[in-house]
Design a protein around this motif. Sequence first.
Motif, PDB file in Angstrom:
ATOM      1  N   THR A  55      40.261   7.186  14.660  1.00 26.91           N
ATOM      2  CA  THR A  55      39.219   7.108  15.948  1.00 26.91           C
ATOM      3  C   THR A  55      39.552   8.188  17.042  1.00 26.91           C
ATOM      4  O   THR A  55      38.416   8.457  17.478  1.00 26.91           O
ATOM      5  N   GLU A  56      40.516   8.768  16.968  1.00 26.80           N
ATOM      6  CA  GLU A  56      40.737   9.890  17.788  1.00 26.80           C
ATOM      7  C   GLU A  56      40.263  11.388  17.170  1.00 26.80           C
ATOM      8  O   GLU A  56      39.776  12.230  17.890  1.00 26.80           O
ATOM      9  N   LEU A  57      40.229  11.386  15.754  1.00 23.34           N
ATOM     10  CA  LEU A  57      39.651  12.520  15.230  1.00 23.34           C
ATOM     11  C   LEU A  57      37.963  12.635  15.117  1.00 23.34           C
ATOM     12  O   LEU A  57      37.404  13.640  15.532  1.00 23.34           O
ATOM     13  N   TYR A  58      37.338  11.576  15.061  1.00 24.61           N
ATOM     14  CA  TYR A  58      35.821  11.285  14.821  1.00 24.61           C
ATOM     15  C   TYR A  58      35.214  11.540  16.419  1.00 24.61           C
ATOM     16  O   TYR A  58      35.714  10.677  17.110  1.00 24.61           O
ATOM     17  N   PRO A  59      34.239  12.211  16.670  1.00 26.03           N
ATOM     18  CA  PRO A  59      33.235  12.134  17.785  1.00 26.03           C
ATOM     19  C   PRO A  59      32.852  10.771  18.273  1.00 26.03           C
ATOM     20  O   PRO A  59      32.274  10.147  17.096  1.00 26.03           O
ATOM     21  N   THR A  60      32.300  10.488  19.398  1.00 20.72           N
ATOM     22  CA  THR A  60      31.782   9.119  19.676  1.00 20.72           C
ATOM     23  C   THR A  60      30.560   8.984  18.972  1.00 20.72           C
ATOM     24  O   THR A  60      30.255   7.724  18.559  1.00 20.72           O
ATOM     25  N   VAL A  61      29.667   9.920  18.767  1.00 24.51           N
ATOM     26  CA  VAL A  61      28.235   9.899  18.078  1.00 24.51           C
ATOM     27  C   VAL A  61      28.284   9.556  16.833  1.00 24.51           C
ATOM     28  O   VAL A  61      27.385   8.989  16.312  1.00 24.51           O
ATOM     29  N   VAL A  62      29.503   9.562  16.178  1.00 29.58           N
ATOM     30  CA  VAL A  62      29.583   9.276  14.732  1.00 29.58           C
ATOM     31  C   VAL A  62      30.916   8.703  14.565  1.00 29.58           C
ATOM     32  O   VAL A  62      31.457   8.681  13.283  1.00 29.58           O
ATOM     33  N   ARG A  63      31.477   8.062  15.540  1.00 25.92           N
ATOM     34  CA  ARG A  63      32.956   7.494  15.282  1.00 25.92           C
ATOM     35  C   ARG A  63      32.798   6.427  14.187  1.00 25.92           C
ATOM     36  O   ARG A  63      33.343   5.992  13.306  1.00 25.92           O
ATOM     37  N   GLN A  64      31.726   5.358  14.520  1.00 27.37           N
ATOM     38  CA  GLN A  64      31.766   4.286  13.464  1.00 27.37           C
ATOM     39  C   GLN A  64      31.278   4.806  12.238  1.00 27.37           C
ATOM     40  O   GLN A  64      31.457   4.131  11.213  1.00 27.37           O
ATOM     41  N   ASN A  65      30.296   5.646  12.082  1.00 32.17           N
ATOM     42  CA  ASN A  65      29.896   6.395  10.653  1.00 32.17           C
ATOM     43  C   ASN A  65      31.281   6.783  10.043  1.00 32.17           C
ATOM     44  O   ASN A  65      31.393   6.755   8.643  1.00 32.17           O
ATOM     45  N   GLY A  66      32.088   7.648  10.790  1.00 32.40           N
ATOM     46  CA  GLY A  66      33.275   8.088  10.323  1.00 32.40           C
ATOM     47  C   GLY A  66      34.218   6.994   9.826  1.00 32.40           C
ATOM     48  O   GLY A  66      34.985   6.885   8.872  1.00 32.40           O
ATOM     49  N   LEU A  67      34.615   5.884  10.746  1.00 34.36           N
ATOM     50  CA  LEU A  67      35.196   4.932  10.426  1.00 34.36           C
ATOM     51  C   LEU A  67      34.585   3.966   8.927  1.00 34.36           C
ATOM     52  O   LEU A  67      35.380   3.524   8.390  1.00 34.36           O
ATOM     53  N   GLY A  68      33.240   4.077   8.937  1.00 30.04           N
ATOM     54  CA  GLY A  68      32.714   3.398   7.944  1.00 30.04           C
ATOM     55  C   GLY A  68      33.085   4.094   6.642  1.00 30.04           C
ATOM     56  O   GLY A  68      33.148   3.589   5.492  1.00 30.04           O
ATOM     57  N   TYR A  69      32.744   5.370   6.672  1.00 28.99           N
ATOM     58  CA  TYR A  69      33.187   6.108   5.397  1.00 28.99           C
ATOM     59  C   TYR A  69      34.750   6.078   4.963  1.00 28.99           C
ATOM     60  O   TYR A  69      34.879   5.728   3.905  1.00 28.99           O
ATOM     61  N   THR A  70      35.710   6.039   6.086  1.00 27.82           N
ATOM     62  CA  THR A  70      36.880   5.993   5.697  1.00 27.82           C
ATOM     63  C   THR A  70      37.197   4.631   5.213  1.00 27.82           C
ATOM     64  O   THR A  70      38.285   4.467   4.438  1.00 27.82           O
ATOM     65  N   ASN A  71      36.719   3.656   5.974  1.00 29.23           N
ATOM     66  CA  ASN A  71      36.999   2.269   5.284  1.00 29.23           C
ATOM     67  C   ASN A  71      36.435   2.041   3.935  1.00 29.23           C
ATOM     68  O   ASN A  71      36.957   1.418   3.049  1.00 29.23           O
ATOM     69  N   PHE A  72      35.260   2.737   3.523  1.00 26.59           N
ATOM     70  CA  PHE A  72      34.813   2.661   2.314  1.00 26.59           C
ATOM     71  C   PHE A  72      35.912   3.435   1.308  1.00 26.59           C
ATOM     72  O   PHE A  72      35.886   2.764   0.203  1.00 26.59           O
ATOM     73  N   MET A  73      36.373   4.546   1.740  1.00 25.59           N
ATOM     74  CA  MET A  73      37.315   5.210   0.661  1.00 25.59           C
ATOM     75  C   MET A  73      38.610   4.219   0.523  1.00 25.59           C
ATOM     76  O   MET A  73      39.297   3.968  -0.378  1.00 25.59           O
ATOM     77  N   SER A  74      38.985   3.526   1.713  1.00 21.24           N
ATOM     78  CA  SER A  74      40.178   2.680   1.593  1.00 21.24           C
ATOM     79  C   SER A  74      40.015   1.576   0.886  1.00 21.24           C
ATOM     80  O   SER A  74      40.843   1.069   0.128  1.00 21.24           O
ATOM     81  N   ARG A  75      38.858   1.006   1.068  1.00 27.10           N
ATOM     82  CA  ARG A  75      38.545  -0.336   0.135  1.00 27.10           C
ATOM     83  C   ARG A  75      38.287   0.150  -1.375  1.00 27.10           C
ATOM     84  O   ARG A  75      38.516  -0.681  -1.980  1.00 27.10           O
ATOM     85  N   LEU A  76      37.834   1.187  -1.636  1.00 26.74           N
ATOM     86  CA  LEU A  76      37.894   1.816  -3.009  1.00 26.74           C
ATOM     87  C   LEU A  76      39.311   1.567  -3.510  1.00 26.74           C
ATOM     88  O   LEU A  76      39.501   1.224  -4.728  1.00 26.74           O
ATOM     89  N   GLY A  77      40.316   2.064  -2.690  1.00 28.24           N
ATOM     90  CA  GLY A  77      41.692   1.950  -2.908  1.00 28.24           C
ATOM     91  C   GLY A  77      42.229   0.642  -2.984  1.00 28.24           C
ATOM     92  O   GLY A  77      42.877   0.416  -4.109  1.00 28.24           O
ATOM     93  N   VAL A  78      41.833  -0.275  -2.291  1.00 29.49           N
ATOM     94  CA  VAL A  78      42.070  -1.687  -2.499  1.00 29.49           C
ATOM     95  C   VAL A  78      41.503  -2.101  -3.669  1.00 29.49           C
ATOM     96  O   VAL A  78      42.319  -3.230  -4.318  1.00 29.49           O
ATOM     97  N   SER A  79      40.403  -1.774  -3.876  1.00 25.83           N
ATOM     98  CA  SER A  79      39.598  -2.639  -4.991  1.00 25.83           C
ATOM     99  C   SER A  79      40.452  -2.080  -6.538  1.00 25.83           C
ATOM    100  O   SER A  79      40.392  -3.054  -7.414  1.00 25.83           O
ATOM    101  N   VAL A  80      40.864  -0.994  -6.587  1.00 19.32           N
ATOM    102  CA  VAL A  80      41.436  -0.430  -7.932  1.00 19.32           C
ATOM    103  C   VAL A  80      42.966  -1.008  -7.844  1.00 19.32           C
ATOM    104  O   VAL A  80      43.532  -1.267  -8.849  1.00 19.32           O
TER     105      VAL A  80
END
Length: 546
Positions: A445-470
């Motif tokens: 949350t601190e790394l990504y800027p406000t204008v794309v913060r949710q996009n950034g968290l969406g992408y990182t959540n995608f990567m995390s759920r890929l790990g969880v799915s596996v």
Amino acid sequence: MKFENILEEIDGFGPFQIAIIVLLCAPRIVLPCHFLLNNFIAVVPPHRCDVSALGAGGLFGNLTLEQRLTVSIPAREDGGPKSCEMFAEPRLQLLADGSDGADPPTVRCQSGWVYDNSTFTSTLATEWDLVCDRKSLTQTTSTIFFFGVMIGAVAFGFLCDKYGRKNTLLASYIMAIVFGFASAFANSYVLFAVLRFLTGFGLTGISINSIVLSIEWVDTRHRSFTAVIGSLSWSAGNMLLAGFAFLVNDWRTLIMTVTAPLGLAVLTWWWIPESARWLLAHGKVEKAQFYLDKCAKFNKRQKVSSKLKLESLCNTENQDKSYTYLHLIKTPKMRRLTLLAGIVWYGVASTYYGISFNISGFGLNMYLTHFIYAAIEVPAKLTIYFCINIFGRRKCQSGTLLLTGLCIGINVFVPEGLWHVRAVVAVLGKGLSEASFTTVFLYTTELYPTVVRQNGLGYTNFMSRLGVSVAPLILLLEDVWTLLPQVIICSVAVSSGLVALLLPETLNERLPETIDDVEQPRGNQVSSDLAESPAVFLESKSATDI
């Protein structure tokens, strides 16, 4: 002039911010109850082939149940009947001398299975006979659920940055309630899998919205406190899941039980404010001033004195600009940040859930093991709160991952007979993995800027759920080699821990608002602020900005 200056005027951590954290507790309690639900609804109880047809009449009608089992089902080494096979023909010789001196042919169960319902009255396995050659389907439901979470992360990451945090949060609540309750009434495995996919999709919006809404409303000094304290609701929900599962032994009722708190979340949604940071980043000055004035009144501070201050925070280029996931990779530093953050999130999630899904083999019953795994998260979160403010985010992120990998590696070499040692090491590893998860949410949350913060968290959540799915599929590899899942999870933890060292530190840094804030060197941010609005900057300069 930066948003932190406005927060200082109206109190960056007062009753208003505390109320936001409390209002978001109910939905966050639901998250672990669904994310780890498979530990209980997909349990495969002891079972054997159904031999009731042998008692229809004739010679077998005079045999007791124990005798029918003896002549119909091969015995395991411990003396009990095998779970997945039966004799091709009844072996009556076994009643005479206990052995027929041969290795009789066997076949898979012909008339279904009989299950031990002493612990669970009903699970997915007993409902649709997901045993023996179909046993992998129980873990597949978890993978399907997290695929829904993964796709939801991408969708809600975009929608949150496009339409705001509050509106998409309501959509998440409604989707999770509708599909959560619907899955409890599924009459087939395929329908259940589809509904669980959609439930996971809806729950993702709650996951990524709740943390961002909390952090975007607090000042720099209290970001870590907000993230850690807010995440304690996850631990509370995780512990409650063990209690719910112990009291509710039917899988359909258990799903409805853990989904019900979202009804309260919908009622409390009306009092949740939109993110003023997001409103200002998109040029919505009047709405931002409304919420900021509301915050000032709630915190018993004076309202924002000048509309010019808010307008100075608005980047006119952002008002009509639609940010997408492509903006995460368009510029060099954003591209590097996106790559590294994705690897770290994959490792954090794969490690955490790889440990969480393995709640057997430590000499304790599954309810107690799950509760201990959940309870250890509380001291882990409190400890990491102090550590991230002393050592910084980067060192804590890397350190917790590396130590988690070390704990998993130790258990690879500890004999199964020393179950108490294995249990202690596993619980310690679970606590460290949770500390890693707590850190990564705040850190990203601190790394990504406000204008794309949710996009950034969406992408990182995608990567995390890929790990969880596996993760559930990795656990199935124990059929190949018992220690293989632990070796894989250990390697992932260590690798992602080393990658975390390449990320920039964010301790005591203000939240970036635009992509330029990320691309330009930290030292140039003050001069940039001065150039943009020197009068306002000088009027409200503070030690935080200089």
